[in-house]
Design an enzyme around this catalytic site. Structure first.
Site, PDB file in Angstrom:
ATOM      1  N   THR A 103      51.200  73.365  35.114  1.00  0.00           N
ATOM      2  CA  THR A 103      49.771  73.620  35.302  1.00  0.00           C
ATOM      3  C   THR A 103      49.584  74.342  36.628  1.00  0.00           C
ATOM      4  O   THR A 103      49.941  73.803  37.678  1.00  0.00           O
ATOM      5  CB  THR A 103      49.008  72.282  35.311  1.00  0.00           C
ATOM      6  OG1 THR A 103      49.284  71.619  34.087  1.00  0.00           O
ATOM      7  CG2 THR A 103      47.508  72.504  35.459  1.00  0.00           C
TER       8      THR A 103
ATOM      9  N   GLU B 267      50.919  73.112  28.614  1.00  0.00           N
ATOM     10  CA  GLU B 267      51.332  71.904  27.903  1.00  0.00           C
ATOM     11  C   GLU B 267      50.214  70.876  28.030  1.00  0.00           C
ATOM     12  O   GLU B 267      49.697  70.669  29.112  1.00  0.00           O
ATOM     13  CB  GLU B 267      52.613  71.393  28.583  1.00  0.00           C
ATOM     14  CG  GLU B 267      53.152  70.122  28.032  1.00  0.00           C
ATOM     15  CD  GLU B 267      53.449  70.239  26.557  1.00  0.00           C
ATOM     16  OE1 GLU B 267      54.219  71.135  26.184  1.00  0.00           O
ATOM     17  OE2 GLU B 267      52.902  69.434  25.780  1.00  0.00           O
TER      18      GLU B 267
ATOM     19  N   ASP C 266      67.715  70.661  36.798  1.00  0.00           N
ATOM     20  CA  ASP C 266      66.902  69.977  37.803  1.00  0.00           C
ATOM     21  C   ASP C 266      67.708  69.892  39.094  1.00  0.00           C
ATOM     22  O   ASP C 266      68.938  69.786  39.063  1.00  0.00           O
ATOM     23  CB  ASP C 266      66.514  68.570  37.322  1.00  0.00           C
ATOM     24  CG  ASP C 266      65.305  68.028  38.080  1.00  0.00           C
ATOM     25  OD1 ASP C 266      64.191  68.015  37.512  1.00  0.00           O
ATOM     26  OD2 ASP C 266      65.463  67.613  39.255  1.00  0.00           O
TER      27      ASP C 266
ATOM     28  N   CYS D  15      48.074  64.175  36.736  1.00  0.00           N
ATOM     29  CA  CYS D  15      47.400  65.397  36.269  1.00  0.00           C
ATOM     30  C   CYS D  15      45.926  65.455  36.631  1.00  0.00           C
ATOM     31  O   CYS D  15      45.530  66.265  37.458  1.00  0.00           O
ATOM     32  CB  CYS D  15      47.564  65.527  34.757  1.00  0.00           C
ATOM     33  SG  CYS D  15      49.266  65.844  34.284  1.00  0.00           S
TER      34      CYS D  15
ATOM     35  N   ALA E 282      34.554  53.267  30.195  1.00  0.00           N
ATOM     36  CA  ALA E 282      34.229  53.055  31.608  1.00  0.00           C
ATOM     37  C   ALA E 282      35.171  52.005  32.180  1.00  0.00           C
ATOM     38  O   ALA E 282      35.623  51.111  31.472  1.00  0.00           O
ATOM     39  CB  ALA E 282      32.788  52.599  31.738  1.00  0.00           C
TER      40      ALA E 282
ATOM     41  N   LYS F 118      48.061  54.169  33.573  1.00  0.00           N
ATOM     42  CA  LYS F 118      47.596  53.850  32.227  1.00  0.00           C
ATOM     43  C   LYS F 118      48.729  53.134  31.509  1.00  0.00           C
ATOM     44  O   LYS F 118      49.881  53.165  31.969  1.00  0.00           O
ATOM     45  CB  LYS F 118      47.177  55.111  31.483  1.00  0.00           C
ATOM     46  CG  LYS F 118      48.311  56.067  31.142  1.00  0.00           C
ATOM     47  CD  LYS F 118      47.736  57.223  30.362  1.00  0.00           C
ATOM     48  CE  LYS F 118      48.749  57.893  29.485  1.00  0.00           C
ATOM     49  NZ  LYS F 118      48.173  59.009  28.743  1.00  0.00           N
TER      50      LYS F 118
HETATM   51  C1  UDX Z   1      46.130  64.081  30.877  1.00  0.00           C
HETATM   52  C2  UDX Z   1      45.570  64.872  29.699  1.00  0.00           C
HETATM   53  O1  UDX Z   1      44.993  63.972  28.735  1.00  0.00           O
HETATM   54  C3  UDX Z   1      46.660  65.691  29.053  1.00  0.00           C
HETATM   55  O2  UDX Z   1      46.137  66.458  27.981  1.00  0.00           O
HETATM   56  C4  UDX Z   1      47.267  66.598  30.116  1.00  0.00           C
HETATM   57  O3  UDX Z   1      48.330  67.332  29.572  1.00  0.00           O
HETATM   58  C5  UDX Z   1      47.772  65.778  31.297  1.00  0.00           C
HETATM   59  O4  UDX Z   1      46.719  64.974  31.808  1.00  0.00           O
HETATM   60  P1  UDX Z   1      47.578  61.865  31.124  1.00  0.00           P
HETATM   61  O5  UDX Z   1      47.554  62.089  32.589  1.00  0.00           O
HETATM   62  O6  UDX Z   1      48.869  61.479  30.478  1.00  0.00           O
HETATM   63  O7  UDX Z   1      47.088  63.174  30.354  1.00  0.00           O
HETATM   64  O8  UDX Z   1      46.544  60.693  30.828  1.00  0.00           O
HETATM   65  P2  UDX Z   1      45.189  60.486  30.001  1.00  0.00           P
HETATM   66  O9  UDX Z   1      45.494  59.788  28.753  1.00  0.00           O
HETATM   67  O10 UDX Z   1      44.406  61.719  29.920  1.00  0.00           O
HETATM   68  O11 UDX Z   1      44.465  59.443  30.960  1.00  0.00           O
HETATM   69  C6  UDX Z   1      44.140  59.823  32.298  1.00  0.00           C
HETATM   70  C7  UDX Z   1      43.475  58.698  33.034  1.00  0.00           C
HETATM   71  O12 UDX Z   1      42.161  58.506  32.556  1.00  0.00           O
HETATM   72  C8  UDX Z   1      44.165  57.348  32.947  1.00  0.00           C
HETATM   73  O13 UDX Z   1      44.173  56.758  34.216  1.00  0.00           O
HETATM   74  C9  UDX Z   1      43.288  56.570  31.990  1.00  0.00           C
HETATM   75  O14 UDX Z   1      43.350  55.200  32.210  1.00  0.00           O
HETATM   76  C10 UDX Z   1      41.919  57.142  32.321  1.00  0.00           C
HETATM   77  N1  UDX Z   1      40.927  57.029  31.240  1.00  0.00           N
HETATM   78  C11 UDX Z   1      41.131  57.642  30.047  1.00  0.00           C
HETATM   79  C12 UDX Z   1      39.751  56.329  31.453  1.00  0.00           C
HETATM   80  O15 UDX Z   1      39.523  55.761  32.529  1.00  0.00           O
HETATM   81  N2  UDX Z   1      38.817  56.264  30.455  1.00  0.00           N
HETATM   82  C13 UDX Z   1      38.995  56.853  29.255  1.00  0.00           C
HETATM   83  O16 UDX Z   1      38.101  56.753  28.393  1.00  0.00           O
HETATM   84  C14 UDX Z   1      40.195  57.571  29.035  1.00  0.00           C
END
Ligand code: UDX
Length: 434
Positions: free
Chosen positions: A121, A146, A30, A261, A253, A324
């Site tokens: 990505t 990934e 890095d 991502c 919701a 999250k």
């Molecule tokens: C996401 C993808 O899930 C993963 O497969 C990819 O590799 C990277 O992007 P991540 O960003 O870690 O992963 O979070 P994820 O668990 O997907 O949640 C994304 C966002 O959606 C969060 O802000 C979460 O709070 C929100 N969310 C998720 C909702 O608002 N409602 C839901 O039902 C699920």
């Protein structure tokens, strides 16, 4: 196997540590010297459950090292490219500066028979574009997206639900055999493994994220309809979720999706689709993005309404800053955005989060942060829950009612029990719930 991992952020650091934990000899590279120092000491530079343990074990075993010098990647059989592809500052597309720089810097150290494996990505077409730079050195290139989720990154890396190899030579190629050797434990456990061309592998990743984002915005659109009709979106999600074709997961919701991502990936996908003359095909992603951003404002509006039209000088406790739970990541976080918007409207905002305060403060030093949850709640005239950390979900409504100045709660994640909170004297406001 001797491996290098270029880029040690949320993706690369976890990948490097996970690969060492299954017996490979790994060097993580890095450009950030401070990050490399911390990783070398077996310490994760960000919060991710379980990462410190495998990092420390890897460093201790001598199989996991980190360096700022790309020359240390020389001699590895596989080189993973795991650098970030953020949104461009001047548009919606992906900024490929780091991917391009990583491959350019790696190229002089590549040897014949080595394999460069992209994990970042990227917009469809990137692997093909990078191919000549790699092949000139006698090495080869593959794309292996990934799918790890933050908060579950270690488990997702060690036991993925599928492996996707984008290669040029098809299923019987040497590159596939090499990747199978890298992922031997997952392969032995029967993990589905799909061998594709570059374009498919690149698109699998962005379309998976586009689908997930669409699912969340779909239910948030239903929340908007529920708000206008008195329906309850959480019951609606439960009911439609029983249909196995729909499924209940990712139908929560609330304040919407954020993170490093989903938001940037759907924007980059739409931008790339425009470039290849297929903008129309994913036009709906613009609506997905808009619905998502509207929910942040909805939380703010609900709060402003509850104060009769102005939050100026009102003490508001914002619970959650990370995008999250189980993450300290505040990139494009709806929670942090809500706090910033309320602050902008003149509210006396006090923000708290178990892990994300330092990152939030770097982005928005103008906000007031309080590590202690009890102190953040003290004297609040409204509580806004925007990241559903376990400690917030477990709050006792009776005890919290005693701490605040006014028992008003906006549950931006629909994660609390309205019956229990109302019984304790709270005005409970959910999203898409009566
Ligand atoms: C996401 C993808 O899930 C993963 O497969 C990819 O590799 C990277 O992007 P991540 O960003 O870690 O992963 O979070 P994820 O668990 O997907 O949640 C994304 C966002 O959606 C969060 O802000 C979460 O709070 C929100 N969310 C998720 C909702 O608002 N409602 C839901 O039902 C699920």
């Amino acid at each position: 196997m001797k491996l290098s991992v270029i880029g040690c952020g949320y993706l690369g650091a976890v990948h490097a540590a996970a690969m060492a934990s299954i017996g490979h000899e790994v060097v993580g590279i890095d450009v950030d010297a401070e990050k490399v120092r911390r990783l070398s000491a077996g310490e994760a530079p960000f919060f991710e459950p379980g990462l410190n343990e495998i990092l420390a074990a890897g460093v201790e075993s001598g199989r996991l090292t980190f360096s700022t010098d790309m020359a240390d990647a020389a001699g590895s059989r596989v080189h993973f490219v795991a650098v970030g592809t953020p949104q461009r500052h001047d548009g919606a597309g992906a900024d490929l500066t780091f991917v391009n720089a990583a491959v350019d810097a790696l190229a002089p150290h590549l040897g014949a028979g080595e394999l460069v494996v992209g994990k970042s990505t990227v917009p469809v077409g990137t692997a093909e574009r990078l191919r000549p730079i790699v092949e000139r050195t006698g090495a080869r290139i593959a794309w292996n997206p990934e799918f790890l989720r933050e908060g579950f990154a270690v488990a997702d890396t060690l036991t993925p639900d599928r492996l996707v190899y984008g290669v040029t030579g098809g299923s019987d190629s040497e590159d596939v055999a090499t990747l199978d050797e890298v992922y031997a434990p997952a392969i032995a456990a029967g993990t589905p493994r799909l061998v594709t061309d570059f374009a498919t592998a690149e698109l699998v990743k962005v379309s998976a994220n586009a689908f997930l984002a669409t699912k969340i915005s779909f239910i948030n659109a239903m929340a908007e309809i529920a708000e206008a009709t008195g329906a309850d979106v959480t019951m609606l999600a439960d009911a439609i979720g029983h249909d196995a074709r729909i499924g209940r997961r990712f139908l929560n919701a609330g304040v919407g999706f954020g993170g490093g991502c989903l938001p940037k990936d759907i924007r980059a996908f739409a931008a790339r689709a425009e470039e290849i003359g297929r903008g129309e095909s994913v036009q709906f992603l613009k609506h997905v993005d808009e619905i998502n951003l509207r929910r942040r404002q909805r939380v703010v509006d609900l709060l402003v309404d509850s104060f009769g039209g102005s939050v100026v000088g009102r003490r508001v406790a914002v619970l959650g800053l990370a995008f999250k739970p189980d993450s300290d990541d505040t990139r494009d976080s709806p929670a942090l955005d809500v706090a910033v918007r309320l602050h902008g409207l003149g509210a006396d905002v006090v923000c708290t989060d178990p892990e994300a305060i330092d990152n939030a403060r770097r982005q928005h030093p103008q906000l007031t942060y309080e590590r202690d949850l009890d102190r953040a709640l003290e004297g609040a005239e409204a509580v806004v829950l925007v990241t559903e950390w376990r400690e917030y979900r477990d709050l006792d409504p009776v005890a919290v009612a005693g701490a605040v100045a006014r028992p008003l709660l906006v549950d931006g994640r629909n994660c609390l029990d309205p019956v229990a909170w109302r019984a304790a004297g709270w005005t409970y406001i959910g999203l898409g719930r009566p």
